[in-house]
Motif scaffolding. Structure first.
Motif, PDB file in Angstrom:
ATOM      1  N   PHE A 506    -115.966 -30.185 -38.170  1.00 16.24           N
ATOM      2  CA  PHE A 506    -115.532 -29.420 -37.006  1.00 16.24           C
ATOM      3  C   PHE A 506    -116.731 -28.827 -36.289  1.00 16.24           C
ATOM      4  N   TYR A 507    -116.597 -28.674 -34.997  1.00 19.54           N
ATOM      5  CA  TYR A 507    -117.624 -27.980 -34.248  1.00 19.54           C
ATOM      6  C   TYR A 507    -117.513 -26.474 -34.509  1.00 19.54           C
ATOM      7  N   ALA A 508    -118.621 -25.755 -34.272  1.00 18.11           N
ATOM      8  CA  ALA A 508    -118.670 -24.315 -34.530  1.00 18.11           C
ATOM      9  C   ALA A 508    -117.549 -23.581 -33.806  1.00 18.11           C
ATOM     10  N   GLU A 509    -117.241 -24.055 -32.608  1.00 15.75           N
ATOM     11  CA  GLU A 509    -116.210 -23.385 -31.827  1.00 15.75           C
ATOM     12  C   GLU A 509    -114.861 -23.437 -32.542  1.00 15.75           C
ATOM     13  N   SER A 510    -114.548 -24.590 -33.125  1.00 17.55           N
ATOM     14  CA  SER A 510    -113.292 -24.706 -33.865  1.00 17.55           C
ATOM     15  C   SER A 510    -113.325 -23.802 -35.092  1.00 17.55           C
ATOM     16  N   PHE A 512    -114.961 -21.111 -35.477  1.00 18.40           N
ATOM     17  CA  PHE A 512    -114.834 -19.727 -34.977  1.00 18.40           C
ATOM     18  C   PHE A 512    -113.356 -19.366 -34.816  1.00 18.40           C
ATOM     19  N   LEU A 513    -112.633 -20.277 -34.184  1.00 19.86           N
ATOM     20  CA  LEU A 513    -111.208 -20.062 -33.960  1.00 19.86           C
ATOM     21  C   LEU A 513    -110.475 -19.948 -35.300  1.00 19.86           C
ATOM     22  N   PHE A 514    -110.785 -20.854 -36.216  1.00 15.20           N
ATOM     23  CA  PHE A 514    -110.113 -20.820 -37.524  1.00 15.20           C
ATOM     24  C   PHE A 514    -110.424 -19.513 -38.257  1.00 15.20           C
ATOM     25  N   THR A 515    -111.690 -19.086 -38.162  1.00 16.06           N
ATOM     26  CA  THR A 515    -112.098 -17.876 -38.877  1.00 16.06           C
ATOM     27  C   THR A 515    -111.264 -16.684 -38.436  1.00 16.06           C
ATOM     28  N   ARG A 552    -108.435 -28.421 -29.776  1.00 10.43           N
ATOM     29  CA  ARG A 552    -107.192 -27.707 -30.046  1.00 10.43           C
ATOM     30  C   ARG A 552    -106.964 -26.769 -28.893  1.00 10.43           C
TER      31      ARG A 552
END
Lengths: 594, 801
Positions: A506-510, A512-515, A552
């Motif tokens: 996953f990219y960092a942005e994803s 971040f969202l998951f976190t 997403r």
């Protein structure tokens, strides 16, 4: 190489050693490792012992290494290929097509620097082996014929006994471990009325003039027989070839010992020809006695390449690793990696490893999972028939499950008299990968290390016991298994389902969202992003992410997470009915790959 | 009022696709003019392309025309290529090669001529030809007045299908024309390409094609407007057909039988049925409600009024009790979403979707593979050049594998760094593909990808441990232009260092400069600090000062030795931190903690460093820069130690758009920004929201925090705690092998048959699988089928129904 040394060693009924117990009168020079024979296998073992800084000596009857090749093959042309250009730079990969080099760290010691011929001359092999021993400074005692080997019981000894070697001058050598690499040139003895008129391959004339106008009967239809026949074909009246079995061509059987083009085959003399050894190459009779090289071929006779340089160079390394653990507490080398690297580490090995490729079905890579499957250890080229004893042999723990990576031909494919070019022989769809015919990687998943019983009573034609799950990577004629959809994606799905986790990147942005929206994170985010090593997407990749609908739509509510496949539909379909969905992409990606 | 309803969902049935015929394979016939005109039949339409005999045999136009042969033939229109030869002079043969045209005839009457550029592809050909033929059935209009006139004329008589397409000849236009071909006699089709017209009837999203159904037939009062239903699906022939089907179905059906037995056209089309359960006493009111619901759900679901007698006997029916009629609508619409996806899958999936890439990195890298990167800005290393290169100059090496998606995604950022550093850096940017040079990578201890290492003369190689992105790597390279810790030799230099003057060009990469103060005798402390500084090189600027006059500095900044001075350049503040422990590791920890801000803007890049603190996050979501007053309020609370057990931060939705996704997960519906949220990430996952009707001021915040602490606040949501499971199943090869083996076992075929047997088994295997997939063979074939064909066939099959 020890024709004469070998003869007294191999008693006909498989008895390995003439054991004579006698108290040693004086203390002879003691070595940890004694290697018999400075042929390819002996030198290869010497190399590994030298690199590990071990106390060893090689005993060679002749004045130079590789004496077998000074006489054989009688017609001087080797049948092992020397493909100098593969179109690839990967040195490991290139060994798949180099059947003559020994393993070393020195790129100058590759056989391609010694011959340009595809089927090289035997003299080049002699020269190569000489250079190998000299350049690496291997400790070989030439002109030393070991006439006697006896056992001396001693509780202090590593194996409960010492091997006492006596050479032709009566010099005695005491060895803790004896590595026999004397090759195998015991001629087949045939016994039939008239056999006294037969001339053996070892002594037959190589001058075609000697056969002018004669009718010649050649017994056997192996590589030696054809080599001889080809040599005299032009001058004889008739050549008859006779053997117990039909002609087996290696491209039909995938066994290099079978005839490769109408150019070794020893009938059913298997029992007499090869010594009895375990899959760890240790003698069944005497602990501490190992058989290396051609003579070790019983382990994979008629299956893999263990009887040839391009096979036994790897089995010798495996034996060395076993010895390192047994006597020096050096655990089997392994790379420890986070679970996010699992798919990649397998892809890397199946694409470049030469040992797996050459010794398919005999040596296999083993992945040992760590607790909770967050990390793993990668072990290369372990003798798979010893899988049950892996923990004691390697010093590694296999408590949390394991994968075995083996290379296999399809079961329908090889065999004498099979038409290897039958229709539909190649498989192109990932879902049909298990029916692949050509040599392809097969991954076995076990929750627990199989027991000896399970290995012994495994299903017929299976190289390993029945696994919890199995995966075939679909065959590829260029042995390139890097296609994102065709090879890597199905492998990842298999690994994910074995480990019951999500191995996507996953990219960092994803992440971040998951976190901020989930209590748990996928391994890639946990082991990368949260350790401040997230993968940042570039603008152009971000654009593709939106187009692919994999971005997403910022809405991973509980429901969506349960079924992450839904992310594909997270965005409303765009106005154009032709908007490429996941389908268009998968279809052309397959095309692109193939 | 008691109103309950029940939604039945059924698998999408493709009844309409089951019947079809295989057309004869056609290619474009080539005729002479004379021959061509002799083939024309009265009443039959024909499209002919006249071209010079010596013109190239293939062209883009001819390819498209060839493709249009079959679809047009399905509408009874023949297509031909007419070769103009000298002997036969025809007026349709143009004088020059490039002036060739296509002509549409009906019988031998010329209907229209088309310059070839209007017929730019197969869609355009079909659309134009049908448009010309259906001149009467499809009215083309350009203004609202025309539309109103048609509407008025048809009230009480017929319904209208009004569509807007962006241009004539595009796929949507073709879809409308194909629908008109079938339904043109039943409905009045009206077409426009005027965006203003669409806007004037109140449409949104005017950039897309629109199709409305005007229910004019029901209108008896001429002053009344016709009701309109917008088709929400994209304009495709299939969608229009389905849409019209649902428009034709009766608005509301009354039933008294078991709902399981009820079947309407909606079920056949895969739409849900909504049963509104009614009682005798409330029948009138329920019927009105049902009608209202039916109008709202027109085209999305079938609505039925179920007299309660129907559910007393028989199977128990599950039903939902909803107190608000709007909830019925939203329930259906939310579930529709899933339906759509399933429909998509059924329509489009060639195989099971486990073959579809769901790894965003792999997918995006694959999609981007054809873009050319300026790779030449980095030096590609090989086995031969590796050692010489990294020995000769300070180098950064990217170890990657060409087949690994993560490596290739990062390679792009790496190249971006090279672009930014072009010509300015003393550091050589290099890369090595470990797929080719495996041995080199192994020798450098690289066993995973991607890895970045820095090779500097006389130093051990250092692995880069930051974010795999342009910005952080650039920062690492820039900061590594000098060695750390910097040795400061005079008070004046120390002051310059602390003010940011000394390394002016570097402080944009490190917002904090750290200066270690030691007396000259503190040997071990200095060594430990140097170790820490070296460890942090590339991430933060560190310096050391241990001259005799160090006391001057320690007095000035009220720091007892040994100590650290932290200069925060953005705030212009200098703090001192005493060094109680001088273990290198502890120093690293002190410095990294000191880098954290009190009220940071949280970003994708910095969240991990705050997340590490394991405290609940107090996030202020702001659309743009944070309001200074809110900031002040929160900083005051920080100073008053109210927020010690939290990590207060704010999120700028402009810089971090993904924040919207987070808000959507927290709130439904979304209240106006700014929003203050407390997220308990580490224990329990509860999310609490500061009441959005209260002002974000200290008093309110303190009160809210106290209520939180006392457990008097309700959480607005709890973050899901699911584990990350495999997104999709894998192929179960073990079962496939077992199936093949057992099959073979029971058959007991003679050994010599084995080979063929295996192949037979394989075939059976495939058939088994397709059965398991439950995909009717027809749906598979339909994919190779031109959509226009089934259209009429579908019509037939429906009539049969």
């Amino acid at each position: 190489m020890g024709l004469s040394a070998a003869a007294p060693l191999w008693g006909p009924p498989g008895l390995l050693l003439a054991i004579a117990l006698h108290p040693a009168l004086s203390v002879p020079p003691r070595r940890d490792y004694c290697v018999l024979g400075a042929g390819p296998a002996g030198l290869q073992m010497a190399y590994f012992l030298q690199r590990a800084g071990r106390d060893y000596a090689v005993f060679e009857r002749a004045p130079r290494p590789g004496s077998f090749f000074t006489r054989y093959p009688r017609h001087r042309k080797l049948i092992s290929i020397n493909k100098r250009y593969t179109g690839k730079a990967n040195a490991e990969f290139n060994l798949r097509h180099d059947w003559n080099s020994l393993l070393s760290h020195d790129p100058r010691l590759l056989f391609r620097h010694y011959s340009r011929a595809y089927f090289p001359d035997a003299r080049d092999m002699v020269r190569y082996l000489g250079d190998f021993a000299d350049t690496l400074g291997l400790r070989v005692q030439y002109n030393t014929t070991i006439a006697h080997v006896t056992l001396d019981k001693d509780r202090q000894a590593w194996n409960g006994h010492y091997f006492i070697l006596t050479d032709q001058k009566g010099q005695v050598h005491q060895c803790s471990v004896l590595l026999v690499a004397t090759g195998l040139s015991v001629p087949n003895q045939v016994d039939f009325p008239g056999s006294e008129y037969a001339e053996g391959y070892e002594s037959v004339s190589v001058d075609p003039e000697d056969f002018v106008g004669q009718n010649v009967l050649i017994l056997g239809r192996g590589n030696s027989a054809f080599e001889t026949a080809e040599n005299i074909l032009g001058v004889t009246n008739f050549i008859h070839m006779l053997s117990r079995s039909r002609v087996r061509l290696s491209w039909a059987t995938h066994y290099v010992g079978d005839l490769r083009s109408l150019r070794l085959n020893s009938g059913n003399a298997f029992g007499k020809k090869y010594p009895l050894i375990r899959a760890s190459y240790e003698s069944k009779g005497s602990r501490g006695l190992f058989i290396l090289g051609t003579a070790s071929h019983s382990v994979d006779y008629r299956k893999s390449a263990g009887g040839f340089i391009h096979g036994f160079r790897y089995t010798v390394r495996a034996v060395h690793r076993l010895l390192e653990h047994r006597h020096h507490s050096v655990t089997w080398p392994a790379t420890k990696l986070p679970i996010t690297q699992l798919t990649s580490s397998i892809v890397r090995r199946v694409n470049e490893a030469s040992g797996l490729y050459q010794m398919f079905g005999v040596l296999a890579d083993v992945i040992l999972l760590k607790e909770n499957s967050t990390a793993f250890e990668y072990l290369e080229e372990f003798p798979i028939q010893m899988l049950a004893q892996l923990e004691t042999l390697t010093g590694r723990k296999a408590k949390h499950g394991l994968f075995v990576i083996n290379m296999e031909y399809g079961r329908n494919f090889s065999g004498p008299d099979k038409d290897v070019f039958f229709d539909d022989r190649s498989v192109g769809h990932t879902e049909d990968a298990w029916q692949s015919n050509f040599l392809h990687p097969v991954i076995y998943y076990y929750r627990y290390l199989p027991t000896e019983q399970e290995v012994r009573f495994r299903p017929a034609h299976w190289p390993l016991p029945r696994p919890t799950a199995i995966h075939h990577i679909v065959e590829d004629f260029l042995t390139d298994w890097t296609a994102p959809i065709g090879h890597i994606l199905p492998l990842r799905r298999f690994l994910e389902n074995c480990l019951d986790t999500d191995l996507r990147s996953f990219y960092a942005e994803s992440c971040f969202l998951f976190t901020l929206t989930c209590q748990k994170l996928p391994p890639f985010c946990q082991q990368g992003y949260l350790r401040m090593q997230g993968l940042v997407s570039t603008e152009s990749l971000r654009q593709h992410r939106v187009e692919s609908r994999l971005l997403r739509d910022y809405a991973p509510t509980g429901r969506r997470l349960e079924d992450s496949s839904q992310q594909l539909g997270d965005q409303e379909p765009l106005g154009s009915p032709l908007a490429p969905g996941p389908l268009a992409q998968s279809v052309d990606s397959n095309k692109e790959e193939l | 009022m008691f109103s309950g309803f029940n939604v039945f969902r059924v698998g999408i049935s493709f009844v309409i696709m089951c019947i079809f015929y295989m057309p004869t394979v056609n290619s474009l016939p080539e005729l002479s003019p004379q021959k061509y005109f002799s083939t024309l039949q009265p009443g039959k339409a024909s499209l002919a392309y006249f071209c010079q005999a010596d013109s190239p045999r293939t062209s883009v136009f001819l390819e498209e025309l060839n493709e249009a042969v079959r679809p047009l033939q399905d509408y009874g229109i023949s297509v031909a290529k007419v070769n103009c030869v000298k002997e036969e002079i025809s007026r349709y043969c143009g004088k020059e090669k490039d002036l060739m045209k296509a002509y549409l005839f009906k019988g031998n009457i010329l209907l229209r001529e088309f310059p070839t550029d209007t017929l730019f592809d197969v869609n355009a050909i079909v659309a134009h030809v049908l448009f010309a033929l259906l001149f009467n059935e499809v009215k083309y209009i350009t203004n609202l007045e025309d539309l109103q006139n048609i509407e008025n004329a048809l009230k009480g008589k017929a319904n209208i299908i009004f569509s807007y397409v962006r241009a004539i000849g595009i796929p949507e236009h073709r879809a409308v024309m194909e629908a008109a071909f079938v339904y043109g006699t039943t409905y009045q089709f009206v077409l426009t390409t005027e965006i203003a017209l669409l806007e004037s009837i109140g449409s949104e999203d005017v950039e897309y094609a629109h199709l409305y159904f005007f229910h004019c037939k029901l209108v008896l009062d001429l002053t009344q407007q016709c009701r309109r239903t917008l088709m929400e699906q994209p304009l495709t022939t299939l969608n229009i057909h389905l849409f019209i089907k649902t428009m034709k179905a009766s608005l509301l059906t009354e039933v008294a039988e078991d709902p399981q037995q009820v079947s309407t056209v909606h079920l056949q089309l895969g739409l849900p049925l909504v049963f509104i359960v009614s009682q005798q006493a409330t029948y009138e009111a329920d019927r009105r409600t049902a009608e209202w619901v039916a109008w709202r759900l027109l085209g999305k679901a079938g609505v039925l009024l179920l007299l309660s007698a129907g559910i007393t006997g028989g199977v128990p029916v599950e039903f939902l009790v909803l107190h608000d009629v709007d909830l019925i609508i939203s329930h259906v619409e939310n579930n529709m979403h899933i339906e759509e996806i399933q429909e998509d899958e059924d329509n489009d999936m060639e195989g099971p979707d486990i073959d579809v890439q769901d790894d965003e990195v792999a997918e995006t890298v694959f999609r981007d593979r054809k873009r050319k990167l300026p790779l030449e800005l980095t030096v590609e290393l090989t086995e031969e050049t590796f050692n010489a290169t990294v020995m000769a100059s300070d180098s950064i090496v990217l170890f990657y594998a060409g087949w690994q998606a993560v490596s290739m995604a990062f390679l792009q950022s790496y190249i971006d760094v090279a672009v930014k550093l072009k010509g300015t850096s003393t550091m050589l940017l290099t890369r090595i593909n470990c797929a080719d040079w495996s041995d080199v990578c192994t020798k450098q201890n690289v066993t995973e990808f991607p890895i970045v290492k820095m090779y500097k003369k006389g130093e051990n190689p250092v692995s880069y441990a930051g974010m795999l992105g342009t910005e952080d790597l650039l920062k690492f390279i820039q900061l590594n232009r000098i060695s750390y810790p910097v040795n400061i030799i005079s008070i004046q230099e120390a002051e310059e260092y602390l003010s940011g003057e000394l390394y002016k060009d570097l402080i944009s990469y490190s917002s904090v400069s750290v200066l270690g103060l030691f007396s000259p005798t503190m040997k071990t402390a200095k060594e430990d600090f140097s170790e820490a500084g070296n460890y942090l090189k590339g991430y933060v600027i560190t310096g050391i000062y241990s001259e005799e006059d160090v006391l001057l500095l320690s007095t000035k900044y009220a720091a007892s030795l040994p100590a650290l001075l932290l200069a925060r350049h953005t705030e212009g503040k200098i703090e001192s931190v005493p060094l109680a422990s001088t273990h290198a590791q502890d120093i690293v920890q002190i410095i990294t903690d000191a880098l954290l801000e009190m009220f940071p803007e949280i970003t994708v890049e910095n969240l991990p460093s705050y997340f590490r603190l394991q405290k609940p996050l107090l996030i202020l979501f702001s659309d743009g820069t944070v309001n200074p007053q809110y900031k002040k309020a929160i900083l005051t609370l920080v100073k008053q130690k109210y927020l010690d057990s939290f990590t207060p931060c704010w999120l700028n939705l402009k810089n971090t758009p993904v924040g919207r996704g987070i808000l959507r997960a927290y709130f439904d519906p979304l209240p106006p920004l700014p929003l203050l949220v407390l997220v308990n990430l580490h224990s329990g996952g509860q999310v609490f929201a500061f009441p959005s009707d209260q002002a974000i001021i200290e008093e309110n915040l303190v009160l809210w925090l106290k209520k939180l602490e006392a457990g008097l606040e309700n959480h607005i949501t709890i973050l899901p705690a699911q584990e990350w499971k495999p997104p999709l199943p894998a192929y179960d090869f073990l079962s496939m092998i077992d199936a093949a083996t057992s099959h073979r076992g029971t058959r007991k075929v003679p050994k010599c048959m084995k080979e063929t047997d295996v192949q037979e088994n394989d075939k059976e295997q495939h058939e088994d699988k397709s059965a398991v997939r439950k995909e009717p063979i027809e749906t598979l074939r339909i994919k190779h089928w031109n959509r226009s064909n089934w259209f009429k066939e579908a019509e037939k099959s429906f009539r049969l129904n």
